[in-house]
Design an enzyme around this catalytic site. Structure first.
Site, PDB file in Angstrom:
ATOM      1  N   ASP A 218      -5.936  -1.817   9.240  1.00  0.00           N
ATOM      2  CA  ASP A 218      -4.759  -2.621   8.908  1.00  0.00           C
ATOM      3  C   ASP A 218      -5.106  -4.118   8.914  1.00  0.00           C
ATOM      4  O   ASP A 218      -4.623  -4.890   9.741  1.00  0.00           O
ATOM      5  CB  ASP A 218      -3.636  -2.315   9.898  1.00  0.00           C
TER       6      ASP A 218
ATOM      7  N   HIS B 291      -0.420  -4.445   6.182  1.00  0.00           N
ATOM      8  CA  HIS B 291       0.949  -4.030   5.860  1.00  0.00           C
ATOM      9  C   HIS B 291       1.873  -5.225   5.599  1.00  0.00           C
ATOM     10  O   HIS B 291       3.045  -5.034   5.255  1.00  0.00           O
ATOM     11  CB  HIS B 291       1.515  -3.099   6.938  1.00  0.00           C
TER      12      HIS B 291
ATOM     13  N   SER C 281       3.424  -9.174  13.480  1.00  0.00           N
ATOM     14  CA  SER C 281       2.307  -8.511  12.804  1.00  0.00           C
ATOM     15  C   SER C 281       1.370  -9.517  12.161  1.00  0.00           C
ATOM     16  O   SER C 281       1.806 -10.495  11.548  1.00  0.00           O
ATOM     17  CB  SER C 281       2.830  -7.573  11.712  1.00  0.00           C
TER      18      SER C 281
END
Length: 259
Positions: free
Chosen positions: A118, A63, A211
């Site tokens: 992810d 992402h 992230s």
């Protein structure tokens, strides 16, 4: 000049300090200098972390995808010149083929972030120079154990409710939990390709801008920071990480086919 540009991109308080569906470090501490030499910063419209797994390859969260990236290596402070600092552009990015950015649930009919698969590989424009402040870390070869002590790191927000970039690399010690603990919070969105980690009493967590960074359990890279609750570090809301042992074949295949 590029540090001036970076300062503009990461202006304090900017909402784009983290990408949509991001995971966000709270309750941690300033990492010891050069103690996480595989940690990189991935700069695009947003700030993400990443992990150097080969001199030419970084793994991060899918992402964090963008059309253009800068990868900063060997840094402790994002805004100061440092002796081990390096910068690389990205030749090509490879999101996991089964990654789906958004899903629509039957309950709400609103798109939500799906943390499955992810992961994204970044092929650097030229190999990183391996030094005292820049090193690779091996992929896992064994399943992680529930209850393991883990360390997550990143330059993400240290405030649970605000997206404010940390200048210094932050570390936080958390525990690997059973996936059932995350299922209690995130329901059916938790699968066997994910890890659940945090502290059930709250107060410690990854946060906005973290992230794509590493989750190292008992000294082994086991996960990549994917997502969690907002605000960060709430009680009974651990975060979700991509489970790397499930993806080693895909990682090695992509690297082999793109020398």
């Amino acid at each position: 000049m590029w540090l001036q540009i970076l300062s503009l991109v990461l202006s304090v308080g900017r909402i784009d300090a983290a990408p949509p569906g991001q995971s966000r470090i709270v309750g941690g501490y300033k990492c010891e200098k050069n103690s996480q030499p595989w940690q990189v910063a991935v700069i695009n419209e947003y700030l993400c972390g990443g992990v150097l797994i080969d001199p030419s390859w970084v793994i991060t969260a899918a992402h964090c995808y963008s059309n253009n990236y800068q990868v900063l290596l060997g840094r402790n402070n994002l805004f100061k010149d440092e002796p081990f600092a390096q910068r690389r552009l990205v030749r090509q990015s490879f999101r996991h083929p089964d990654y789906i950015p958004l899903i629509v649930t039957n309950d709400t009919e609103q798109p939500v972030h799906d943390h499955s698969n992810d992961l994204m590989l970044l092929h650097l424009s030229e190999p990183a120079d391996i030094t005292g402040g820049v090193k690779v870390i091996d992929l896992p070869t064994k399943e992680p154990k529930v209850g393991s002590t883990c360390l997550a790191s990143g330059w993400g927000s240290t405030n649970p409710s605000e997206m404010v970039v940390s200048h210094d690399l932050q570390c936080v010690n958390i525990h690997l939990l059973s996936n059932e603990k995350c299922i209690e919070t995130y329901k059916d969105n938790v699968t066997d390709v994910m890890l659940c980690a945090g502290e059930m009493e709250g107060g410690k967590d990854t946060c906005a801008g973290d992230s794509g960074g590493p989750l190292i359990c008992d000294g082994v890279l086991q996960g990549i920071t994917s997502g969690g609750a907002t605000p960060c570090a709430k009680p009974k809301t651990p975060a979700i990480y991509a489970k790397l042992i499930k993806f080693t074949s895909w990682i090695k295949k992509v690297m082999k086919e793109n020398p």
